[in-house]
Design a protein around this motif. Structure first.
Motif, PDB file in Angstrom:
ATOM      1  N   ASP A 200       0.859  -1.186   0.000  1.00 24.32           N
ATOM      2  CA  ASP A 200       0.000   0.000   0.000  1.00 24.32           C
ATOM      3  C   ASP A 200       0.900   1.243   0.000  1.00 24.32           C
ATOM      4  OD1 ASP A 200      -2.307   1.492   0.001  1.00 24.32           O
ATOM      5  OD2 ASP A 200      -2.808   1.166   2.103  1.00 24.32           O
ATOM      6  N   LYS A 201       0.359   2.350  -0.491  1.00 21.48           N
ATOM      7  CA  LYS A 201       0.984   3.679  -0.407  1.00 21.48           C
ATOM      8  C   LYS A 201       2.438   3.702  -0.892  1.00 21.48           C
ATOM      9  CE  LYS A 201      -1.918   4.794   3.568  1.00 21.48           C
ATOM     10  NZ  LYS A 201      -1.941   5.155   5.005  1.00 21.48           N
ATOM     11  N   PRO A 202       2.722   3.305  -2.145  1.00 20.77           N
ATOM     12  CA  PRO A 202       1.801   2.859  -3.186  1.00 20.77           C
ATOM     13  C   PRO A 202       1.690   1.335  -3.207  1.00 20.77           C
ATOM     14  CG  PRO A 202       3.954   3.177  -4.147  1.00 20.77           C
ATOM     15  CD  PRO A 202       4.086   3.528  -2.688  1.00 20.77           C
ATOM     16  N   ALA A 203       0.641   0.829  -3.838  1.00 14.68           N
ATOM     17  CA  ALA A 203       0.485  -0.620  -4.036  1.00 14.68           C
ATOM     18  C   ALA A 203       1.193  -1.000  -5.331  1.00 14.68           C
ATOM     19  CB  ALA A 203      -0.990  -0.989  -4.092  1.00 14.68           C
ATOM     20  N   ARG A 204       2.504  -0.825  -5.323  1.00 11.12           N
ATOM     21  CA  ARG A 204       3.326  -1.041  -6.509  1.00 11.12           C
ATOM     22  C   ARG A 204       4.699  -1.564  -6.095  1.00 11.12           C
ATOM     23  NH1 ARG A 204       1.072   4.122  -8.343  1.00 11.12           N
ATOM     24  NH2 ARG A 204      -0.231   3.793 -10.181  1.00 11.12           N
ATOM     25  N   ASP A 224       9.974   5.217  -9.063  1.00 11.53           N
ATOM     26  CA  ASP A 224       8.549   5.435  -8.781  1.00 11.53           C
ATOM     27  C   ASP A 224       7.833   6.018  -9.995  1.00 11.53           C
ATOM     28  OD1 ASP A 224       8.835   4.499  -6.196  1.00 11.53           O
ATOM     29  OD2 ASP A 224       8.989   6.490  -5.299  1.00 11.53           O
ATOM     30  N   ARG A 225       8.489   6.936 -10.679  1.00  7.64           N
ATOM     31  CA  ARG A 225       7.884   7.538 -11.870  1.00  7.64           C
ATOM     32  C   ARG A 225       7.751   6.505 -12.989  1.00  7.64           C
ATOM     33  NH1 ARG A 225      10.462  12.122  -9.568  1.00  7.64           N
ATOM     34  NH2 ARG A 225      12.522  11.605 -10.381  1.00  7.64           N
ATOM     35  N   SER A 226       8.712   5.596 -13.090  1.00 15.54           N
ATOM     36  CA  SER A 226       8.624   4.544 -14.105  1.00 15.54           C
ATOM     37  C   SER A 226       7.426   3.630 -13.861  1.00 15.54           C
ATOM     38  CB  SER A 226       9.901   3.692 -14.100  1.00 15.54           C
ATOM     39  OG  SER A 226      11.017   4.431 -14.492  1.00 15.54           O
ATOM     40  N   MET A 227       7.091   3.414 -12.606  1.00 13.93           N
ATOM     41  CA  MET A 227       6.021   2.479 -12.246  1.00 13.93           C
ATOM     42  C   MET A 227       4.637   3.128 -12.234  1.00 13.93           C
ATOM     43  SD  MET A 227       7.393  -0.551 -11.791  1.00 13.93           S
ATOM     44  CE  MET A 227       8.431  -0.130 -13.230  1.00 13.93           C
ATOM     45  N   GLU A 228       4.569   4.452 -12.335  1.00 14.39           N
ATOM     46  CA  GLU A 228       3.273   5.135 -12.279  1.00 14.39           C
ATOM     47  C   GLU A 228       2.346   4.743 -13.423  1.00 14.39           C
ATOM     48  OE1 GLU A 228       4.514   9.267  -9.935  1.00 14.39           O
ATOM     49  OE2 GLU A 228       4.175   9.285 -12.104  1.00 14.39           O
ATOM     50  N   VAL A 229       2.918   4.269 -14.525  1.00 18.12           N
ATOM     51  CA  VAL A 229       2.091   3.900 -15.684  1.00 18.12           C
ATOM     52  C   VAL A 229       1.418   2.546 -15.486  1.00 18.12           C
ATOM     53  CG1 VAL A 229       3.518   5.238 -17.257  1.00 18.12           C
ATOM     54  CG2 VAL A 229       4.059   2.827 -16.869  1.00 18.12           C
ATOM     55  N   LEU A 230       1.822   1.776 -14.486  1.00 13.48           N
ATOM     56  CA  LEU A 230       1.251   0.454 -14.241  1.00 13.48           C
ATOM     57  C   LEU A 230       0.062   0.543 -13.301  1.00 13.48           C
ATOM     58  CD1 LEU A 230       4.454  -1.724 -13.716  1.00 13.48           C
ATOM     59  CD2 LEU A 230       3.269  -1.184 -15.840  1.00 13.48           C
ATOM     60  N   GLU A 231      -0.933  -0.286 -13.560  1.00 11.54           N
ATOM     61  CA  GLU A 231      -2.084  -0.334 -12.680  1.00 11.54           C
ATOM     62  C   GLU A 231      -1.671  -0.856 -11.314  1.00 11.54           C
ATOM     63  OE1 GLU A 231      -6.681  -2.079 -12.706  1.00 11.54           O
ATOM     64  OE2 GLU A 231      -5.316  -2.434 -14.394  1.00 11.54           O
ATOM     65  N   SER A 232      -2.175  -0.232 -10.258  1.00  9.63           N
ATOM     66  CA  SER A 232      -1.788  -0.601  -8.900  1.00  9.63           C
ATOM     67  C   SER A 232      -2.240  -2.018  -8.561  1.00  9.63           C
ATOM     68  CB  SER A 232      -2.390   0.377  -7.880  1.00  9.63           C
ATOM     69  OG  SER A 232      -1.860   1.664  -8.048  1.00  9.63           O
ATOM     70  N   GLY A 233      -1.459  -2.674  -7.710  1.00 17.57           N
ATOM     71  CA  GLY A 233      -1.874  -3.918  -7.106  1.00 17.57           C
ATOM     72  C   GLY A 233      -1.913  -5.132  -8.004  1.00 17.57           C
ATOM     73  N   LEU A 234      -1.245  -5.090  -9.175  1.00 16.66           N
ATOM     74  CA  LEU A 234      -1.312  -6.218 -10.104  1.00 16.66           C
ATOM     75  C   LEU A 234       0.059  -6.807 -10.448  1.00 16.66           C
ATOM     76  CD1 LEU A 234      -4.034  -4.982 -12.634  1.00 16.66           C
ATOM     77  CD2 LEU A 234      -4.325  -6.368 -10.573  1.00 16.66           C
ATOM     78  N   ALA A 269      16.506  -1.010 -18.154  1.00 16.08           N
ATOM     79  CA  ALA A 269      17.115   0.238 -17.698  1.00 16.08           C
ATOM     80  C   ALA A 269      18.603   0.216 -17.992  1.00 16.08           C
ATOM     81  CB  ALA A 269      16.877   0.437 -16.204  1.00 16.08           C
ATOM     82  N   ASP A 270      19.181   1.396 -18.204  1.00 16.31           N
ATOM     83  CA  ASP A 270      20.623   1.488 -18.414  1.00 16.31           C
ATOM     84  C   ASP A 270      21.387   1.202 -17.128  1.00 16.31           C
ATOM     85  OD1 ASP A 270      20.382   2.113 -21.110  1.00 16.31           O
ATOM     86  OD2 ASP A 270      20.263   4.266 -20.719  1.00 16.31           O
ATOM     87  N   SER A 271      20.793   1.571 -15.992  1.00 15.85           N
ATOM     88  CA  SER A 271      21.463   1.340 -14.716  1.00 15.85           C
ATOM     89  C   SER A 271      20.429   1.341 -13.594  1.00 15.85           C
ATOM     90  CB  SER A 271      22.516   2.408 -14.435  1.00 15.85           C
ATOM     91  OG  SER A 271      21.896   3.656 -14.156  1.00 15.85           O
ATOM     92  N   LEU A 272      20.774   0.685 -12.480  1.00 15.89           N
ATOM     93  CA  LEU A 272      19.909   0.730 -11.303  1.00 15.89           C
ATOM     94  C   LEU A 272      19.959   2.113 -10.668  1.00 15.89           C
ATOM     95  CD1 LEU A 272      20.716  -2.721  -9.629  1.00 15.89           C
ATOM     96  CD2 LEU A 272      18.852  -2.148 -11.192  1.00 15.89           C
ATOM     97  N   ALA A 273      21.124   2.742 -10.696  1.00 16.46           N
ATOM     98  CA  ALA A 273      21.271   4.072 -10.097  1.00 16.46           C
ATOM     99  C   ALA A 273      20.336   5.079 -10.754  1.00 16.46           C
ATOM    100  CB  ALA A 273      22.717   4.538 -10.212  1.00 16.46           C
ATOM    101  N   GLU A 274      20.209   4.987 -12.075  1.00 17.26           N
ATOM    102  CA  GLU A 274      19.314   5.896 -12.794  1.00 17.26           C
ATOM    103  C   GLU A 274      17.864   5.592 -12.472  1.00 17.26           C
ATOM    104  OE1 GLU A 274      18.107   5.759 -17.283  1.00 17.26           O
ATOM    105  OE2 GLU A 274      19.992   6.865 -17.125  1.00 17.26           O
ATOM    106  N   GLY A 275      17.517   4.301 -12.413  1.00 22.90           N
ATOM    107  CA  GLY A 275      16.183   3.896 -11.982  1.00 22.90           C
ATOM    108  C   GLY A 275      15.077   4.066 -13.001  1.00 22.90           C
ATOM    109  N   LYS A 276      15.419   4.409 -14.241  1.00 24.36           N
ATOM    110  CA  LYS A 276      14.401   4.619 -15.266  1.00 24.36           C
ATOM    111  C   LYS A 276      14.227   3.344 -16.077  1.00 24.36           C
ATOM    112  CE  LYS A 276      13.096   7.684 -19.078  1.00 24.36           C
ATOM    113  NZ  LYS A 276      13.494   8.843 -19.921  1.00 24.36           N
ATOM    114  N   PHE A 277      13.111   2.645 -15.869  1.00 31.64           N
ATOM    115  CA  PHE A 277      12.843   1.369 -16.520  1.00 31.64           C
ATOM    116  C   PHE A 277      11.735   1.529 -17.562  1.00 31.64           C
ATOM    117  CE2 PHE A 277      15.236  -0.107 -12.969  1.00 31.64           C
ATOM    118  CZ  PHE A 277      15.749  -1.344 -13.330  1.00 31.64           C
ATOM    119  N   VAL A 278      11.955   0.925 -18.730  1.00 36.58           N
ATOM    120  CA  VAL A 278      11.015   1.023 -19.847  1.00 36.58           C
ATOM    121  C   VAL A 278      10.457  -0.366 -20.141  1.00 36.58           C
ATOM    122  CG1 VAL A 278      10.707   1.651 -22.267  1.00 36.58           C
ATOM    123  CG2 VAL A 278      12.254   2.993 -20.801  1.00 36.58           C
ATOM    124  N   ARG A 279       9.135  -0.474 -20.212  1.00 30.00           N
ATOM    125  CA  ARG A 279       8.495  -1.758 -20.488  1.00 30.00           C
ATOM    126  C   ARG A 279       8.886  -2.260 -21.878  1.00 30.00           C
ATOM    127  NH1 ARG A 279       2.509  -3.399 -18.484  1.00 30.00           N
ATOM    128  NH2 ARG A 279       2.352  -5.433 -19.496  1.00 30.00           N
TER     129      ARG A 279
END
Length: 314
Positions: A200-204, A224-234, A269-279
């Motif tokens: 919860d808070k967020p369910a992601r 967190d911004r990368s995951m905002e496009v995904l539906e919560s809790g799934l 993602a190019d790196s974990l430090a950057e944290g930007k993941f693309v589906r």
């Protein structure tokens, strides 16, 4: 050239789904079934079913170890747990199921390793990270605990050098406003990154960063911004691997539909430090729906040995 081994279970209501399955790949995206999509190893002890696998190779002995949650929904949900997830959470196994091998094809019989005591609820989703700072391995997992009346789950850990002797469990991470499960920790450039499912808070899925395996951990906000496009809790059960080109592939277990439609979705993602993941669904293929597991980087020799081995004759 490196290859990849995915150790996992399958989304089936029959007991054969909650056993040990392998998938192999030359690139981390196009996967092949092993043993014609049938279990390679079986759980005969404890709950007689296993889920939520991790696999690692010990730097000292060279042996491979598979750890898994000791839990069968096919048998236990109907039987000792009385169709109750709450009973599982409080009264489930305090052990992990373990197999070991020297060559990834000849495995020992399942053994149970008791890590928890009666202060713990079920021991869920083990994962293992090598701690360069201390020269040992950190086994970590999620559990409810007596200290908060078996409420929100936290991440606990135990240390080992030989996968036979384990230190007393300690709290590794707790999120104050929700439970956390399915921890997966990786090292990049001397820093440690922990993927988690926040309930919860967020369910992601969230990503944390620390200078040491034992923390303290802080959030990677770009993830967190990368995951905002995904539906919560799934989505749950994050697992990642560093590809041969240096990029990271994160797999998230999608459980938003019933039955065989469930399975993993890749993010790059190019790196974990950057944290930007693309589906990256279009680059990925697996021959059947598979559940919560871990990827191990292997050699092409390992790949060929696993592929050609006569598993069905065991």
């Amino acid at each position: 050239m490196q290859a990849y081994l995915f150790v996992h279970f399958r989304e089936k209501t029959s007991p054969d789904g909650e056993q040990v399955y392998f998938g192999i790949s030359k690139d981390g995206f196009q996967w092949e079934e092993v043993n014609k999509g049938r279990p390679l190893l079986w759980a005969y002890y404890g709950d007689k079913g296993v889920r939520d696998f991790t696999i690692t190779r010990c730097k000292r002995s060279g042996k491979y170890y598979i750890f898994a949650t000791d839990l069968s929904l096919a048998y236990g949900m109907r039987n000792q747990y009385h169709q109750s997830w709450n009973e599982i959470s409080k009264k489930g196994s305090k052990c992990f199921s373990v197999w070991e091998s020297e060559d990834l094809v000849n495995w020992t019989e399942q053994r149970l390793v008791k890590i928890g005591n009666e202060d713990f609820g079920c021991m869920w989703a083990p994962d293992i990270i090598y701690d360069r700072e201390h020269g040992d391995y950190v086994l970590h997992w999620s559990s409810s605990h007596k200290e908060n009346n078996f409420g929100w789950k936290g991440i606990y850990c135990s240390r080992t050098q030989n996968f036979e002797d384990f230190s007393a469990p300690q709290l590794l991470y707790r999120k104050e406003d929700s439970g956390v499960i399915d921890s997966a920790i990786y090292e990049e450039d001397g820093k440690y990154y922990m993927f988690l499912k926040s309930e919860d808070k967020p369910a992601r899925i969230v990503l944390l960063k620390a200078d040491h395996v034992h923390g303290p951990y802080s959030r990677v906000e770009e993830f967190d911004r990368s995951m905002e496009v995904l539906e919560s809790g799934l989505y749950e059960a994050p697992t990642a691997v560093r590809l041969e080109d240096g990029k990271w592939c994160l797999f998230l277990d999608y459980y938003g539909v019933p039955g065989a439609g469930q399975g993993y979705v890749p993010f790059i993602a190019d790196s974990l430090a950057e944290g930007k993941f693309v589906r990256s669904d279009q680059a990925f293929n697996f021959p059947y729906g598979f559940k919560h597991g871990t990827i191990l980087t292997i050699t092409m020799e390992d790949y060929e040995r696993i592929k050609s081995y006569k598993w069905e004759e065991q």
